[in-house]
Structures are given as C-alpha cells and as structure tokens.
Scaffold this motif. Structure first.
Motif, PDB file in Angstrom:
ATOM      1  N   GLY A 112     -69.527  56.442 -52.977  1.00 47.05           N
ATOM      2  CA  GLY A 112     -70.419  56.000 -54.052  1.00 47.05           C
ATOM      3  C   GLY A 112     -70.046  56.508 -55.421  1.00 47.05           C
ATOM      4  N   SER A 113     -71.081  56.955 -56.153  1.00 49.22           N
ATOM      5  CA  SER A 113     -70.902  57.259 -57.577  1.00 49.22           C
ATOM      6  C   SER A 113     -70.046  58.487 -57.828  1.00 49.22           C
ATOM      7  CB  SER A 113     -72.264  57.447 -58.247  1.00 49.22           C
ATOM      8  OG  SER A 113     -72.911  58.588 -57.725  1.00 49.22           O
ATOM      9  N   GLY A 114     -69.952  59.369 -56.841  1.00 45.07           N
ATOM     10  CA  GLY A 114     -69.024  60.490 -56.973  1.00 45.07           C
ATOM     11  C   GLY A 114     -69.548  61.670 -57.752  1.00 45.07           C
ATOM     12  N   THR A 115     -70.870  61.868 -57.784  1.00 47.45           N
ATOM     13  CA  THR A 115     -71.386  63.039 -58.505  1.00 47.45           C
ATOM     14  C   THR A 115     -70.989  64.332 -57.799  1.00 47.45           C
ATOM     15  OG1 THR A 115     -73.513  62.817 -57.365  1.00 47.45           O
ATOM     16  CG2 THR A 115     -73.326  61.819 -59.548  1.00 47.45           C
ATOM     17  N   ASN A 116     -70.948  64.318 -56.481  1.00 48.27           N
ATOM     18  CA  ASN A 116     -70.504  65.509 -55.746  1.00 48.27           C
ATOM     19  C   ASN A 116     -69.011  65.752 -55.966  1.00 48.27           C
ATOM     20  OD1 ASN A 116     -73.061  66.131 -54.426  1.00 48.27           O
ATOM     21  ND2 ASN A 116     -72.724  64.261 -53.271  1.00 48.27           N
ATOM     22  N   LEU A 117     -68.243  64.677 -55.991  1.00 44.18           N
ATOM     23  CA  LEU A 117     -66.823  64.782 -56.328  1.00 44.18           C
ATOM     24  C   LEU A 117     -66.657  65.385 -57.714  1.00 44.18           C
ATOM     25  CD1 LEU A 117     -63.760  64.085 -56.129  1.00 44.18           C
ATOM     26  CD2 LEU A 117     -64.359  61.808 -56.984  1.00 44.18           C
ATOM     27  N   GLN A 118     -67.467  64.934 -58.668  1.00 43.54           N
ATOM     28  CA  GLN A 118     -67.361  65.441 -60.038  1.00 43.54           C
ATOM     29  C   GLN A 118     -67.623  66.933 -60.085  1.00 43.54           C
ATOM     30  OE1 GLN A 118     -66.526  63.297 -62.817  1.00 43.54           O
ATOM     31  NE2 GLN A 118     -65.984  65.358 -63.527  1.00 43.54           N
ATOM     32  N   ALA A 119     -68.572  67.396 -59.263  1.00 44.65           N
ATOM     33  CA  ALA A 119     -68.854  68.833 -59.216  1.00 44.65           C
ATOM     34  C   ALA A 119     -67.618  69.612 -58.769  1.00 44.65           C
ATOM     35  CB  ALA A 119     -70.025  69.106 -58.270  1.00 44.65           C
ATOM     36  N   ILE A 120     -66.893  69.058 -57.800  1.00 41.12           N
ATOM     37  CA  ILE A 120     -65.664  69.724 -57.337  1.00 41.12           C
ATOM     38  C   ILE A 120     -64.593  69.675 -58.421  1.00 41.12           C
ATOM     39  CG2 ILE A 120     -63.849  69.723 -55.595  1.00 41.12           C
ATOM     40  CD1 ILE A 120     -65.843  68.411 -53.671  1.00 41.12           C
ATOM     41  N   ILE A 121     -64.430  68.512 -59.041  1.00 43.22           N
ATOM     42  CA  ILE A 121     -63.432  68.378 -60.112  1.00 43.22           C
ATOM     43  C   ILE A 121     -63.699  69.399 -61.214  1.00 43.22           C
ATOM     44  CG2 ILE A 121     -62.621  66.866 -61.973  1.00 43.22           C
ATOM     45  CD1 ILE A 121     -63.075  64.485 -60.056  1.00 43.22           C
ATOM     46  N   ASP A 122     -64.973  69.519 -61.612  1.00 47.44           N
ATOM     47  CA  ASP A 122     -65.326  70.434 -62.703  1.00 47.44           C
ATOM     48  C   ASP A 122     -65.088  71.892 -62.331  1.00 47.44           C
ATOM     49  OD1 ASP A 122     -66.094  68.227 -64.154  1.00 47.44           O
ATOM     50  OD2 ASP A 122     -68.246  68.492 -63.810  1.00 47.44           O
TER      51      ASP A 122
END
Length: 227
Positions: A19-29
């Motif tokens: 989906g939107s990837g908010t959890n992915l973004q947390a890892i990226i950050d």
C-alpha cells in the motif's frame, strides 16, 4: 570478518509492501541513524502496481520490483498460489538480504516461501540459502488477538462492546500460522471512549512506525551485528 570491515558493509534489508508505504517510510527515514545503523534497503517489492510505497522507494533511490498474484496466475496457466509465493521467494533471495520485513504486505505467504528463505528448499538455478533469512511482520494487534485482516476495526469494535480494555501492535517472526510467530516487540495502544476510529488508528500507526524500525534493527543485529 573483522569488526571494522564488517561495519563498512551495510546490512541488507528487503521490504515487502502492498500500500501507501508509511511503514516503509519509517524504515527509510531511520536508515543509518542510531535507530537503524549501518543498514540499507536493497529492494522494495510490491504486490500492487499502484502502491504508493513504490514511489517512496524510488524517491529514496531504492530499487523496486512488482509481482502480483492474479496477473502472475493469468500469465502462467497451471501455476498456483504456491508457485507465486515461490517466485516471490526467488526475487527476495536473489537480493541476498540479511533480513526481510513485511511492512503492510497484504498477502499470506505459504510455507514454500519460508522453506526457501530458511534454506530447506533450493530453487532451480538459485544458490542455496546457507544461513536462514529471518522474516518479520508488523501486525496491528496484540499477540493472540485479532489475527489476520481488519485487526484495527475488530479491536475498536471489541472495545466498544466492553470485551477489551486496549489494543496494541507487534512485530513478530513470520511462521506458517498467520500472525502466530514469536513476538519480538509488543506495545499496547489505548482506545479512548468516544473517539472516532480514525483517531485511534492514527495513534496506533505512530507506534507502528517506531516498532517496525526497532524490529528491523533487532533481527539485523541477530544476523549481522552493527558493531
């Protein structure tokens, strides 16, 4: 490998999304901060072409891949869901990750996927996985409560029926039983009387973004210590 040279080689993550990837973004950050040191995401794989998480990955310079179940089955008559899961495993092991994170991956992976990553099954044309690759999942419920889909809605409704006092989130190891792997990180999340579900969900997501980073670092530390 000596400690100094080990630190110079980033620990490798593959992240699976839908989906939107908010959890992915947390890892990226969190990459290469004290929360997630000496790490890189080597591939983001989505089972939805329109998943905004793919855009997040591209914006961060992370390679992406896409493989969806129904298009795969349509393009490969006679193949099964298990065959699809094996192809997902093939994509993953080719990246030689130290760990795999399911971050909003909305597809239950079969035992064949885990067999490949655990080294029990060797795919044709691929190298044997000598060291089992840990797989973790983020689930918006406490251990043993609200396994499977719609966990947030089910917890919210159960609270308002007086059946539970709070809910929570966890990062757990992925095993063949859905959402029943060993919990690695567990946090409770309050549900407030009278609050709309959107407010509860937003607070829950804030906790998810913290613990998915903690979980990723924990399994990476087990596989390849950062220091």
């Amino acid at each position: 490998m000596a400690d100094g040279s080990q630190e110079s080689v980033p620990r490798r993550l593959v992240v699976l999304i839908s989906g939107s990837g908010t959890n992915l973004q947390a890892i990226i950050d969190a990459l290469n901060t004290p929360s997630l040191p000496n790490a890189q995401i080597v591939c983001v794989l989505s089972n939805r072409k329109a998943a905004y998480g793919l855009t997040r990955a591209t914006n961060a310079g992370i390679p992406t891949q896409y493989l969806a179940l129904q298009p795969y089955l349509k393009a490969n008559p006679g193949k099964s869901r298990e065959d699809y899961d094996i192809e997902v495993a093939r994509i993953v092991v080719r990246q030689k990750p130290d760990a795999v994170v399911l971050a909003g991956w909305m597809h239950v992976l079969s035992e064949g996927f885990l067999d490949v990553l655990g080294g029990a099954r060797v795919l044709d044309g691929e190298e044997k996985v000598e060291k089992p690759i840990p797989v973790i999942n983020l689930h918006p419920a406490l251990p043993g409560a609200f396994d499977g889909a719609s966990a947030i809605e089910r917890a919210y409704e159960a609270f308002h029926r007086g059946e539970i006092e709070h809910s929570g989130v966890m990062v757990h190891r992925v095993v063949k039983e859905v959402d029943r792997g060993e919990p690695l990180i567990v946090r409770t999340v309050e549900i407030k009387k009278g609050e709309p579900i959107e407010a509860f969900e937003e607070r829950l997501h804030q906790v998810e973004w913290e613990i998915i980073v903690e979980g990723a670092n924990k399994v990476l530390d087990e596989a390849v210590p950062s220091s």
